[in-house]
Design an enzyme around this catalytic site. Structure first.
Site, PDB file in Angstrom:
ATOM      1  N   SER A 242       0.693  -1.181   0.061  1.00 21.34           N
ATOM      2  CA  SER A 242      -0.044   0.067   0.164  1.00 21.34           C
ATOM      3  C   SER A 242       1.014   1.299  -0.021  1.00 21.34           C
ATOM      4  O   SER A 242       1.795   1.415  -0.996  1.00 21.34           O
ATOM      5  CB  SER A 242      -0.986  -0.118   1.129  1.00 21.34           C
ATOM      6  OG  SER A 242      -1.947   1.005   1.180  1.00 21.34           O
ATOM      7  N   MET A 243       0.620   2.027   1.062  1.00 18.02           N
ATOM      8  CA  MET A 243       1.673   3.312   1.043  1.00 18.02           C
ATOM      9  C   MET A 243       2.935   2.979   1.088  1.00 18.02           C
ATOM     10  O   MET A 243       4.088   3.490   0.843  1.00 18.02           O
ATOM     11  CB  MET A 243       1.314   4.248   2.158  1.00 18.02           C
ATOM     12  CG  MET A 243       0.154   5.250   1.811  1.00 18.02           C
ATOM     13  SD  MET A 243      -0.118   6.530   3.057  1.00 18.02           S
ATOM     14  CE  MET A 243      -1.618   7.229   2.481  1.00 18.02           C
TER      15      MET A 243
ATOM     16  N   ASP B 228      -9.150  -4.301  -5.739  1.00 17.78           N
ATOM     17  CA  ASP B 228      -8.685  -3.382  -5.061  1.00 17.78           C
ATOM     18  C   ASP B 228      -9.709  -2.035  -5.224  1.00 17.78           C
ATOM     19  O   ASP B 228      -9.593  -1.284  -6.185  1.00 17.78           O
ATOM     20  CB  ASP B 228      -7.064  -2.781  -5.421  1.00 17.78           C
ATOM     21  CG  ASP B 228      -6.297  -2.118  -4.320  1.00 17.78           C
ATOM     22  OD1 ASP B 228      -7.051  -1.417  -3.331  1.00 17.78           O
ATOM     23  OD2 ASP B 228      -5.226  -2.371  -4.358  1.00 17.78           O
TER      24      ASP B 228
ATOM     25  N   HIS C 292      -7.188  -5.007  -2.005  1.00 19.68           N
ATOM     26  CA  HIS C 292      -6.042  -4.533  -1.687  1.00 19.68           C
ATOM     27  C   HIS C 292      -5.419  -4.953  -0.446  1.00 19.68           C
ATOM     28  O   HIS C 292      -4.094  -4.712  -0.117  1.00 19.68           O
ATOM     29  CB  HIS C 292      -6.649  -2.889  -1.014  1.00 19.68           C
ATOM     30  CG  HIS C 292      -5.488  -1.989  -0.623  1.00 19.68           C
ATOM     31  ND1 HIS C 292      -4.639  -1.368  -1.692  1.00 19.68           N
ATOM     32  CD2 HIS C 292      -4.949  -1.531   0.440  1.00 19.68           C
ATOM     33  CE1 HIS C 292      -3.902  -0.568  -0.836  1.00 19.68           C
ATOM     34  NE2 HIS C 292      -3.980  -0.577   0.426  1.00 19.68           N
TER      35      HIS C 292
END
Length: 298
Positions: free
Chosen positions: A166-167, A212, A244
């Site tokens: 993710s981030m 996602d 996700h």
């Protein structure tokens, strides 16, 4: 050809010539903290079964780095092969996603380590850190791992890769842009407001998920992949019937292709090329796969 690729090839040629000279002279060198092992490939010849297995051929151990001992990141857990006879290993640093901690990626770290890598699964300074911050923290953790950690003598500091969710996945792209000497990057269902990474020259495997709804592949993973240069290598793997958060639990598809990518580009082990070139076809686990195989530089 990128400067990092030239350096990689140069290390191999110089190392090989040095090995021949030393062999003739009857001299054997013991790897030191920053000495590259001449023969990077580790372990037996791979098969589908061997890289899909929950554990690879190397027995591993674990040590922890407290948040207080860390600088520039939030501490974490290091997993490493116990066998020192094979020389030094490549290193992999893993970052979690937004609001998550190292526990969200704890399944992947020992799995990679058992295939012949020293793996640092980190916490970030804050669970709300953005991708640019996570990128800096990945690099800070890599520097700690190769320069200060208790296992630094087991690592070839010139062979480091970054992985993130993710981030944290967006952070791997940031880290790659900042440090082109990295040998590989694997952003997993990545999120980043920056869409173009045309200046990145680190071999990158982008993993997206068809379901996602947090970092849609159409606005994140796919444009990231499309913007990356074809050389020294890029690939796009889209998981089928996945969300996700697919990287937050044991996933054979993610592990298999991550192992193959790291082996190929961190260890220069061409035995693993067969798994990513031409790569998997569409099926129950994979929605789509694309790569720049013709432009891979190992």
């Amino acid at each position: 050809m990128s400067s990092s690729t030239v350096k990689k090839r140069g290390r191999i040629v110089v190392g090989a010539l040095a090995a021949v000279a030393l062999s003739v002279a009857g001299i054997t060198l013991v790897p030191s903290a920053n000495a590259a092992t001449v023969a990077f490939p580790k372990g037996p010849a791979p098969t589908n079964s061997s890289i899909e297995a929950v554990r690879g051929p190397f027995t591993t151990a674990q040590t922890s780095v407290s948040r207080l001992a860390a600088s520039g990141f939030g501490g974490g857990d290091i997993y490493y092969p116990t066998d020192t006879s094979a020389g030094t290993y490549g290193a992999v640093v893993i970052a979690p996603g937004y609001t998550a901690s190292k526990s969200s990626m704890a399944w992947l770290a020992p799995r990679l380590a058992s295939q012949g890598f020293v793996v640092f699964n980190i916490d970030t300074l804050s669970t709300s850190d953005q991708p640019d911050s996570r990128g800096r923290q990945l690099l800070a953790a890599a520097d700690y791992l190769t320069g200060r950690s208790s296992v630094r003598t087991r690592i070839d500091a010139t062979r480091v890769a970054v992985v993130g969710h993710s981030m944290g996945g967006g952070g791997t792209l940031e880290a790659s842009r900042s440090r082109p000497s990295l040998q590989a990057a694997i952003p997993l269902t990545p999120w980043n407001l920056t869409k173009s990474w045309s200046g990145n020259t680190v071999p990158t495997l982008v993993v997206g998920a068809d379901g996602d709804s947090v970092a849609s592949v159409t606005t994140h993973a796919e444009p990231f992949y499309q913007s990356l240069p074809a050389s020294p290598g890029k690939a796009y793997l889209e998981l089928n019937n996945a969300t996700h958060f697919a990287p937050n639990s044991a996933n054979t598809t993610i592990a298999k292709y991550s192992i193959a990518w790291l082996k190929l580009f961190v260890d220069n082990d061409t035995r693993y090329r067969q798994f990513v070139c031409p790569g998997p076809g569409a099926g129950l686990a994979v929605q789509e796969y694309r790569s720049s195989c013709a432009n891979f530089t190992i």
